[in-house]
Design a protein around this motif. Structure first.
Motif, short mmCIF file in Angstrom:
data_model
loop_
_atom_site.label_atom_id
_atom_site.label_comp_id
_atom_site.label_asym_id
_atom_site.label_seq_id
_atom_site.Cartn_x
_atom_site.Cartn_y
_atom_site.Cartn_z
N ASP A 133 0.83 -1.21 0.00
CA ASP A 133 0.00 0.00 0.00
C ASP A 133 0.86 1.26 0.00
OD1 ASP A 133 -2.30 -1.49 -0.05
OD2 ASP A 133 -2.66 -1.37 2.12
N CYS A 134 1.99 1.24 0.71
CA CYS A 134 2.88 2.41 0.71
C CYS A 134 3.50 2.62 -0.67
CB CYS A 134 3.98 2.23 1.76
SG CYS A 134 3.40 2.44 3.47
N THR A 138 2.70 5.95 -3.54
CA THR A 138 3.81 6.72 -4.10
C THR A 138 3.97 6.45 -5.60
OG1 THR A 138 5.37 4.95 -3.44
CG2 THR A 138 5.09 6.81 -1.93
N ASP A 153 10.07 9.55 -3.36
CA ASP A 153 9.51 8.81 -2.22
C ASP A 153 9.33 7.33 -2.56
OD1 ASP A 153 9.49 11.26 -1.04
OD2 ASP A 153 7.31 11.46 -0.92
N HIS A 154 8.89 7.06 -3.78
CA HIS A 154 8.73 5.66 -4.18
C HIS A 154 10.08 4.95 -4.19
CE1 HIS A 154 6.84 2.21 -6.10
NE2 HIS A 154 7.85 2.17 -6.94
N ILE A 157 11.17 4.21 -0.54
CA ILE A 157 10.50 3.05 0.04
C ILE A 157 11.06 1.76 -0.54
CG2 ILE A 157 8.29 1.87 0.32
CD1 ILE A 157 8.57 4.34 2.04
N THR A 248 8.33 8.60 6.00
CA THR A 248 7.74 7.28 6.23
C THR A 248 6.41 7.40 6.98
OG1 THR A 248 9.10 7.03 8.25
CG2 THR A 248 9.95 6.07 6.20
N ILE A 251 3.71 8.78 4.40
CA ILE A 251 3.30 7.77 3.42
C ILE A 251 2.41 6.72 4.08
CG2 ILE A 251 4.16 5.90 1.97
CD1 ILE A 251 6.54 7.71 1.29
N ALA A 252 2.75 6.33 5.31
CA ALA A 252 1.92 5.36 6.03
C ALA A 252 0.51 5.90 6.23
CB ALA A 252 2.55 5.02 7.37
N ALA A 255 -1.48 5.89 3.11
CA ALA A 255 -1.90 4.52 2.77
C ALA A 255 -2.99 4.01 3.69
CB ALA A 255 -0.69 3.58 2.82
N TYR A 257 -2.82 3.90 7.25
CA TYR A 257 -2.32 3.22 8.45
C TYR A 257 -1.98 4.23 9.54
CZ TYR A 257 -1.90 -0.88 5.43
OH TYR A 257 -2.17 -1.92 4.58
#
Length: 320
Positions: A133-134, A138, A153-154, A157, A248, A251-252, A255, A257
């Motif tokens: 999902d993260c 991204t 960012d992608h 990760i 981080t 992004i979480a 997604a 979370y």
């Protein structure tokens, strides 16, 4: 004295005969400055040379009670301050005072109370759904996504899923990448660091493609001619730990979370479990990670050990 200590640390070497890293100097200076602030609040009128075991016992006890007290049922307190770490960092200050000012070192006094580190919990392994999902939020490696921040960012990760520590990732230079060989090289952070040391990290094909696209997006950055791989948004300087930490978390949250459940280091535990679950030997995991002790492998592998064992037995099928 704080200025003198900082100058001393920046012009001397550690026990291995190598210069202190900036992060180490910051940690030692934070310890000294924390003591300085407490002395001011406590009304201690003299300088550091007046600190004996009794004074330091008061200081460390105050810090423990205000930072390290285990959480109660109302949620207050918690192991957040690291009195044991603070005590280790302050020790450097008093070793320097003993040498430079010829005053007694309180660490030689048996009356100085020592604090142990809080018990470590099990490493928290991220689920495959979380990582997927993260990557999705991204851009998921879509070549049509070309804005600098999303592409960066992608790629970050992706590189985190290769098991790099946060500081190893942040210290990467463009020249450390060998995309044709599907590898990159990280310089050891501690111990045997020198100009020729390096650890080769094998990369997944999608990580290679993500890095290639990031390098293309990076060309438009004002600092693209500089050595550091990861650069800030809006043409700002290189990415630092605070930026990676926020990245981080952000992004979480995007997604769906809880951002408090993840940090850059969470990906390291997940990487170890991924490799072991897919049949990579512990010896090879240690080699890629740069571990010299099997104790580290055991700690990182502990979280999902039971599940891996169940899976391995199921794969045997009927044995009789």
């Amino acid at each position: 004295m704080l200025d003198e200590l900082e100058l001393h640390l920046s012009t001397t070497t550690n026990r291995l005969g190598r210069p202190y890293q900036q992060g180490t100097i910051r940690a030692y200076m934070t310890g000294a400055r924390t003591l300085d602030r407490w002395m001011t609040r406590a009304g201690v009128e003299h300088d550091f040379t007046s600190c004996d075991a009794a004074t330091l016992n008061q200081f460390f006890r105050h810090h423990y009670e205000t930072h390290d007290v285990p959480k109660s049922q109302d949620g207050k307190g918690g192991y957040t301050g690291g009195t044991s770490t603070l005590q280790r960092n302050c020790r450097v200050l008093f070793a320097w005072l003993e040498e430079e000012y010829e005053v007694p070192n309180p660490w030689r006094d048996k009356k100085l109370h020592r604090y142990a580190s809080p018990p470590q919990g099990k490493p928290k392994t991220l689920s495959s759904e979380f990582v997927t999902d993260c990557l999705r939020v991204t851009g998921n490696g879509n070549p049509r996504v070309r804005d600098f921040e999303t592409t960066r960012d992608h790629a970050i990760i992706r590189v985190l899923t290769e098991g790099l520590r946060a500081e190893e990732l942040l210290n990467l230079r463009v020249q450390d990448l060998d995309l044709h060989g599907h590898t990159l090289v990280v310089v050891p952070l501690k111990g045997d660091r020198n100009s020729t040391d390096g650890r080769t990290i094998p990369l997944q094909p999608k990580t290679v493609r993500a890095l290639q696209r990031y390098l293309r997006a990076r060309e438009g950055h004002n600092l693209s001619q500089g050595p550091w791989l990861w650069l800030g948004t809006r043409n700002r300087n290189r990415l630092r730990y605070s930026g990676l930490y926020r990245l981080t978390k952000r992004i979480a949250e995007l997604a769906g979370y809880d951002p408090t459940e993840v940090s850059p280091h969470s990906y390291c535990h997940t990487w170890a479990d991924d490799l072991l679950s897919n049949g990579v030997s512990g010896e090879n995991v240690m080699a890629v990670r740069g571990w010299k002790s099997a104790a580290m492998l055991k700690r990182y592998a502990h979280d999902q050990a039971s599940q891996r064992a169940v899976t391995a037995v199921h794969q045997l099928g009927d044995r009789y």
